[in-house]
Design a protein around this motif. Structure first.
Motif, PDB file in Angstrom:
ATOM      1  N   UNK A 192       0.862  -1.180   0.000  1.00  0.00           N
ATOM      2  CA  UNK A 192       0.000   0.000   0.000  1.00  0.00           C
ATOM      3  C   UNK A 192       0.896   1.227   0.000  1.00  0.00           C
ATOM      4  N   UNK A 193       0.694   2.099  -0.959  1.00  0.00           N
ATOM      5  CA  UNK A 193       1.536   3.296  -1.046  1.00  0.00           C
ATOM      6  C   UNK A 193       1.224   4.276   0.075  1.00  0.00           C
ATOM      7  N   UNK A 194       2.180   5.134   0.359  1.00  0.00           N
ATOM      8  CA  UNK A 194       1.991   6.183   1.373  1.00  0.00           C
ATOM      9  C   UNK A 194       0.843   7.101   0.976  1.00  0.00           C
ATOM     10  N   UNK A 195       0.717   7.362  -0.323  1.00  0.00           N
ATOM     11  CA  UNK A 195      -0.364   8.231  -0.806  1.00  0.00           C
ATOM     12  C   UNK A 195      -1.734   7.608  -0.565  1.00  0.00           C
ATOM     13  N   UNK A 196      -1.841   6.310  -0.795  1.00  0.00           N
ATOM     14  CA  UNK A 196      -3.105   5.612  -0.561  1.00  0.00           C
ATOM     15  C   UNK A 196      -3.450   5.648   0.924  1.00  0.00           C
ATOM     16  N   UNK A 197      -2.468   5.341   1.756  1.00  0.00           N
ATOM     17  CA  UNK A 197      -2.695   5.340   3.209  1.00  0.00           C
ATOM     18  C   UNK A 197      -3.069   6.722   3.738  1.00  0.00           C
ATOM     19  N   UNK A 198      -2.534   7.756   3.120  1.00  0.00           N
ATOM     20  CA  UNK A 198      -2.831   9.126   3.559  1.00  0.00           C
ATOM     21  C   UNK A 198      -4.228   9.563   3.145  1.00  0.00           C
ATOM     22  N   UNK A 199      -4.807   8.882   2.179  1.00  0.00           N
ATOM     23  CA  UNK A 199      -6.101   9.291   1.631  1.00  0.00           C
ATOM     24  C   UNK A 199      -7.269   8.500   2.191  1.00  0.00           C
ATOM     25  N   UNK A 200      -7.049   7.223   2.508  1.00  0.00           N
ATOM     26  CA  UNK A 200      -8.147   6.341   2.911  1.00  0.00           C
ATOM     27  C   UNK A 200      -7.832   5.633   4.226  1.00  0.00           C
ATOM     28  N   UNK A 201      -8.888   5.150   4.883  1.00  0.00           N
ATOM     29  CA  UNK A 201      -8.696   4.333   6.082  1.00  0.00           C
ATOM     30  C   UNK A 201      -8.171   2.958   5.662  1.00  0.00           C
ATOM     31  N   UNK A 202      -7.708   2.184   6.644  1.00  0.00           N
ATOM     32  CA  UNK A 202      -7.063   0.888   6.372  1.00  0.00           C
ATOM     33  C   UNK A 202      -7.964  -0.072   5.600  1.00  0.00           C
ATOM     34  N   UNK A 203      -9.238  -0.168   5.993  1.00  0.00           N
ATOM     35  CA  UNK A 203     -10.160  -1.097   5.318  1.00  0.00           C
ATOM     36  C   UNK A 203     -10.344  -0.718   3.852  1.00  0.00           C
ATOM     37  N   UNK A 204     -10.470   0.569   3.576  1.00  0.00           N
ATOM     38  CA  UNK A 204     -10.631   1.018   2.185  1.00  0.00           C
ATOM     39  C   UNK A 204      -9.351   0.777   1.398  1.00  0.00           C
ATOM     40  N   UNK A 205      -8.208   1.008   2.019  1.00  0.00           N
ATOM     41  CA  UNK A 205      -6.928   0.743   1.347  1.00  0.00           C
ATOM     42  C   UNK A 205      -6.838  -0.719   0.924  1.00  0.00           C
ATOM     43  N   UNK A 206      -7.201  -1.630   1.825  1.00  0.00           N
ATOM     44  CA  UNK A 206      -7.139  -3.060   1.516  1.00  0.00           C
ATOM     45  C   UNK A 206      -8.123  -3.417   0.402  1.00  0.00           C
ATOM     46  N   UNK A 207      -9.324  -2.861   0.457  1.00  0.00           N
ATOM     47  CA  UNK A 207     -10.305  -3.144  -0.593  1.00  0.00           C
ATOM     48  C   UNK A 207      -9.807  -2.645  -1.938  1.00  0.00           C
ATOM     49  N   UNK A 208      -9.244  -1.448  -1.973  1.00  0.00           N
ATOM     50  CA  UNK A 208      -8.723  -0.914  -3.230  1.00  0.00           C
ATOM     51  C   UNK A 208      -7.535  -1.732  -3.739  1.00  0.00           C
TER      52      UNK A 208
END
Length: 100
Positions: A17-33
């Motif tokens: 998971x990129x730093x940009x993704x983590x900065x934009x979404x919560x953990x559950x959304x990051x994993x789903x994406x």
């Protein structure tokens, strides 16, 4: 997997998971994406476990790295497991790269 007559298991916590993704979404959304989103543009390949050291060394020499995100298994389909080995239901699927 279908063409090879095998299944695959993905390790949810191993997906990068990129730093940009983590900065934009919560953990559950990051994993789903990470599981179902598109436009990631990372090479996905399979290799025998006994080749890991050789693959890492060769990629390091080229300035690249690799992340092991799962394994090929007997059976069919692609499943996802959490850090305890429990199946993770996926509510939607990703992009279908090969039409029938």
């Amino acid at each position: 997997c279908t063409a090879s007559g095998v299944g695959a298991e993905l390790d949810l916590d191993a997906l990068p998971l990129s730093a940009e993704l983590r900065a934009t979404f919560d953990e559950a959304t990051c994993r789903e994406l990470a599981l179902t989103g598109g436009d990631d543009y990372e090479l996905c390949f399979t290799a025998s476990v006994d080749r890991i050291d050789d693959i890492n060394a060769r990629l390091a020499g080229a300035g690249c790295s690799v992340t092991r995100i799962g394994r090929v298994v007997a059976g069919s389909g692609v499943g996802v497991k959490d850090s305890h080995g429990n199946p993770v239901p996926t509510l939607r699927s990703g992009w279908e790269h090969f039409s029938r």
